[in-house]
Design an enzyme around this catalytic site. Structure first.
Site, PDB file in Angstrom:
ATOM      1  N   SER A 169     -22.674 -20.204  34.665  1.00 17.39           N
ATOM      2  CA  SER A 169     -22.250 -20.954  35.846  1.00 17.39           C
ATOM      3  C   SER A 169     -21.936 -22.411  35.481  1.00 17.39           C
ATOM      4  CB  SER A 169     -23.325 -20.843  36.937  1.00 17.39           C
ATOM      5  OG  SER A 169     -22.828 -21.263  38.183  1.00 17.39           O
TER       6      SER A 169
ATOM      7  N   HIS B 188     -18.647 -16.685  38.829  1.00 16.79           N
ATOM      8  CA  HIS B 188     -19.057 -15.899  40.013  1.00 16.79           C
ATOM      9  C   HIS B 188     -17.828 -15.422  40.782  1.00 16.79           C
ATOM     10  CE1 HIS B 188     -22.936 -17.400  38.932  1.00 16.79           C
ATOM     11  NE2 HIS B 188     -22.675 -18.634  39.317  1.00 16.79           N
TER      12      HIS B 188
END
Length: 238
Positions: free
Chosen positions: A131, A167
């Site tokens: 991330s 994501h």
């Protein structure tokens, strides 16, 4: 031995077991394998989470019993090591955790860690993360660092001359914002990953997409005629 500069940029790496214990998954295992060390030295960098003590503890526990020497580098309220540069350059792999990529970049620059990360990359230390720990190596990408409405961050370390989306299949704002940023030229050609996928770069060239979850994928997003063109990339299941 000099190693090729290597980055593994992911939307995965760890998973929770039935008892909610954090465990290394396929992408974290791949990061260790890339070091080619018999007993790799891994440093966990939790800056993006504000150096969450729980995150640090869970990461140490995740590697219990593994043939890995684990350390961590915290910057709040002060660095936990005497010499940041020496500690970073002594590692085989740096795993950067998720959280606020904008906060991560600010703190790294405040402590000179941005330059140290580049030096480590050039020296062959494997740079990896999830991330925020993926976006940071790129020019930038969509982020929730500023609130629930995603915004752009475009001041990444730019070790890799691409944008980055994370994501991609689990947070609905990610894909359309990355498309808009690439189409407008706010970001260059970009690579994106679903949860459980990662892109491996050797030097600045993509060298493969790897997944630890069935159905996860990686994508190339390019500008074409004022719009964004997305291409699914071949992926290897770990």
């Amino acid at each position: 031995m000099t190693r090729t500069p290597t980055i593994l940029a992911t939307s995965g790496g760890f998973a929770y077991d039935a008892r909610e214990n954090l465990r290394p998954a396929g992408l974290a295992r791949l990061a260790l394998q890339l070091t080619e060390a018999e007993r790799p030295k891994l440093c966990f960098v939790p800056t993006a989470s504000g150096d969450s003590t729980l995150y640090v503890q869970r990461t140490y526990a995740a590697f219990a019993g593994w043939s890995v020497d684990v350390s961590h580098l915290s910057l709040f309220p002060m660095p936990n090591v005497e010499d940041i540069r020496a500690h970073v350059l002594a590692q085989d792999v740096l795993w950067v955790g998720g959280g606020s990529v904008a906060g991560l970049l600010a703190m790294w620059r405040l402590h000179g860690l941005d330059d140290v990360m580049r030096e480590a990359w050039e020296a062959g230390v494997v740079l990896a993360g999830v991330s925020a720990g993926s976006i940071c190596w790129h020019v930038g990408g969509p982020t929730d660092s500023f609130g629930p409405q995603l915004r752009a961050v475009t001041d990444g370390l730019a070790l890799l001359p691409y944008g980055n989306g994370v994501h991609y299949d689990s947070e609905e704002q990610r894909r359309p914002l990355l498309h808009r940023m690439v189409a407008s030229g706010e970001l260059p050609t970009s690579f994106a990953t679903d949860d459980g996928a990662g892109v491996l770069y050797r030097g600045t060239e993509p060298a493969g997409v790897f997944t630890e979850r069935d159905g996860a994928g990686g994508y190339l997003v390019e500008a074409s005629g004022g719009e964004a063109k997305e291409t699914a990339l071949p992926a290897e299941r770990l």
